[in-house]
Design a protein around this motif. Structure first.
Motif, short mmCIF file in Angstrom:
data_model
loop_
_atom_site.label_atom_id
_atom_site.label_comp_id
_atom_site.label_asym_id
_atom_site.label_seq_id
_atom_site.Cartn_x
_atom_site.Cartn_y
_atom_site.Cartn_z
N ALA A 66 0.86 -1.19 0.00
CA ALA A 66 0.00 0.00 0.00
C ALA A 66 0.89 1.24 0.00
N VAL A 67 0.84 1.99 -1.09
CA VAL A 67 1.74 3.14 -1.26
C VAL A 67 1.10 4.40 -0.67
N SER A 68 1.72 4.89 0.40
CA SER A 68 1.08 5.95 1.20
C SER A 68 1.75 7.31 1.07
N LYS A 69 2.57 7.49 0.05
CA LYS A 69 3.26 8.78 -0.09
C LYS A 69 2.26 9.93 -0.16
N LEU A 70 2.61 11.01 0.53
CA LEU A 70 1.78 12.22 0.58
C LEU A 70 0.44 12.03 1.30
N GLU B 119 6.73 3.68 0.74
CA GLU B 119 6.97 5.12 0.79
C GLU B 119 8.04 5.51 -0.22
N ASN B 120 7.94 6.76 -0.72
CA ASN B 120 8.85 7.25 -1.76
C ASN B 120 9.92 8.20 -1.27
N TYR B 121 9.61 8.95 -0.22
CA TYR B 121 10.51 10.03 0.19
C TYR B 121 11.05 9.73 1.57
N PHE C 232 10.75 0.73 0.63
CA PHE C 232 11.17 2.00 0.05
C PHE C 232 11.15 1.88 -1.46
N ILE C 233 10.36 2.75 -2.11
CA ILE C 233 10.15 2.60 -3.56
C ILE C 233 10.57 3.84 -4.35
N GLY C 234 11.21 4.82 -3.68
CA GLY C 234 11.52 6.08 -4.35
C GLY C 234 12.97 6.23 -4.74
N LEU D 138 13.57 -7.76 -9.31
CA LEU D 138 13.56 -6.56 -10.15
C LEU D 138 12.28 -5.77 -9.96
N MET D 139 12.39 -4.47 -10.23
CA MET D 139 11.24 -3.57 -10.13
C MET D 139 11.19 -2.70 -11.38
N CYS D 140 10.01 -2.31 -11.81
CA CYS D 140 9.92 -1.31 -12.88
C CYS D 140 8.74 -0.37 -12.70
N MET D 141 8.90 0.79 -13.32
CA MET D 141 7.90 1.85 -13.39
C MET D 141 7.69 2.12 -14.87
N PRO D 142 6.73 1.48 -15.52
CA PRO D 142 6.58 1.70 -16.96
C PRO D 142 6.08 3.11 -17.25
N GLY E 245 3.19 -3.19 -11.28
CA GLY E 245 1.73 -3.11 -11.21
C GLY E 245 1.31 -2.05 -10.23
N MET E 246 0.51 -1.07 -10.71
CA MET E 246 0.02 0.01 -9.88
C MET E 246 -1.51 0.04 -9.99
N SER E 247 -2.10 1.15 -9.56
CA SER E 247 -3.57 1.17 -9.52
C SER E 247 -4.21 0.83 -10.87
N GLY E 248 -3.64 1.35 -11.96
CA GLY E 248 -4.30 1.20 -13.25
C GLY E 248 -3.93 -0.04 -14.03
N LEU F 33 2.73 -5.88 -5.82
CA LEU F 33 1.96 -4.82 -6.46
C LEU F 33 2.12 -3.57 -5.62
N ARG F 34 2.41 -2.45 -6.25
CA ARG F 34 2.56 -1.19 -5.50
C ARG F 34 1.37 -0.30 -5.83
N ILE F 35 0.45 -0.20 -4.91
CA ILE F 35 -0.80 0.50 -5.23
C ILE F 35 -1.11 1.57 -4.18
N GLY F 36 -1.32 2.80 -4.67
CA GLY F 36 -1.60 3.90 -3.76
C GLY F 36 -3.01 4.44 -3.93
N THR F 37 -3.24 5.06 -5.09
CA THR F 37 -4.47 5.80 -5.32
C THR F 37 -5.74 4.99 -5.05
N SER F 38 -5.77 3.74 -5.48
CA SER F 38 -6.99 2.94 -5.29
C SER F 38 -7.30 2.69 -3.83
N ALA G 202 -6.79 10.13 -4.23
CA ALA G 202 -5.85 10.95 -5.01
C ALA G 202 -4.89 11.67 -4.07
N ARG G 203 -3.70 11.91 -4.57
CA ARG G 203 -2.68 12.63 -3.79
C ARG G 203 -2.73 14.11 -4.12
N GLU G 204 -2.46 14.92 -3.11
CA GLU G 204 -2.35 16.36 -3.37
C GLU G 204 -0.89 16.74 -3.35
C1 LIG Z 1 3.22 6.49 -6.37
C2 LIG Z 1 3.85 5.22 -6.78
C3 LIG Z 1 3.08 4.04 -6.89
C4 LIG Z 1 1.59 3.99 -6.66
O1 LIG Z 1 0.94 4.57 -7.73
P1 LIG Z 1 -0.67 4.65 -7.77
O2 LIG Z 1 -0.95 5.05 -9.18
O3 LIG Z 1 -1.09 5.68 -6.78
O4 LIG Z 1 -1.21 3.31 -7.45
C5 LIG Z 1 3.76 2.88 -7.21
N1 LIG Z 1 5.09 2.85 -7.42
C6 LIG Z 1 5.85 3.94 -7.32
C7 LIG Z 1 7.32 3.84 -7.55
C8 LIG Z 1 5.25 5.16 -7.01
O5 LIG Z 1 6.04 6.25 -6.93
#
Ligand SMILES: *Cc1c(COP(=O)(O)O)cnc(C)c1O
Length: 233
Positions: free
Chosen positions: A36-40, A59-61, A81-83, A164-168, A205-208, A221-226, A230-232
């Protein structure tokens, strides 16, 4: 509905969707972990999911994460830690995060290694790969991945390389992300074979796009928004 109830309901409904996707992909549910990605989002939001029995938090930061760790002081939480992080700050991650997903260069690996040695512990890590090939994105370039793995195996005995990890790139349709996920899986398989090591994890894999990620072999799976909304910024 209160914000806390909303978060718990989001989590329940996400879990149900993940269960369905896991079944459809014929995969073992024990292999698939939700981070569960809780940044911000505030520490109270993390407490909501923890009280609902969910302990993996991403968390990212560094600064923000440390503040929340201090507030919560909850040994049940598994911190990811994912940032991006500067190499000179990397020492603050060691021993404070159960898994660092975003190692993407030798200098960073060396900084983590030297702190892990100092603290006499083994730090689990993943390597972030720049599958999108966009230069401004984090992650090691595909051509340099093998030498980074070799460096870690030879020189970083206090790092435990787990995958391994990726952010497409961002797409509004999850299907468009699928080729990046399968590419990461193939890279993992190649490395395992060539270097005779076991890499249990694929963080993707993220929310979408978690449905496609599960089909393509994701284990984290790294999922925040769902979950948190939404993050501000
Ligand atoms: C913010 C973030 C996520 C989560 O993204 P959502 O679209 O909110 O699910 C996953 N991975 C990384 C590296 C992020 O920075």
């Amino acid at each position: 509905m209160s914000n806390a109830n909303q978060i718990v309901q989001n989590l329940e409904s996400l879990r149900a969707q993940i269960r369905e996707a896991t079944q459809a992909a014929n995969r073992d549910p024990d292999e698939i972990n939700l981070v569960a990605v809780s940044k911000l989002h505030p520490a109270e939001s993390i407490s909501c999911v923890v009280e609902a029995g969910h302990f993996d938090i991403g968390e990212n930061y560094l600064q923000e994460a440390s503040e929340k760790q201090n507030i919560l002081q909850d040994p049940r939480i598994v911190w990811h830690f994912i940032g991006q992080v500067q190499s000179k700050k990397a020492k603050f991650l060691v021993g404070r995060f159960h898994l660092i997903h975003s190692v993407d260069r030798i200098k960073l690996a060396d900084a983590l290694e030297s702190r892990a040695k100092e603290k006499n512990l083994v730090q689990p890590i993943l390597l972030q790969v720049n599958v999108s090939r966009e230069p401004q994105k984090g992650g090691i370039h595909l051509n340099d991945l093998k030498s980074l793995v070799e460096h870690i195996i030879e020189h970083c005995t206090n790092l435990d390389l787990q995958g391994l990890m990726c952010m497409p790139p961002f797409f509004d349709q999850g299907e468009k992300v699928r080729p990046y996920f399968s590419e990461l899986r193939e890279l993992k398989n190649q490395i395992q074979k060539e270097m005779q090591i076991n890499l249990p994890h694929l963080s993707m894999g993220m929310s979408g796009d978690f449905y496609q990620a599960i089909q393509e072999g994701a284990t984290l799976l790294r999922i925040g928004t769902s979950i948190f909304g939404a993050r501000e910024y």
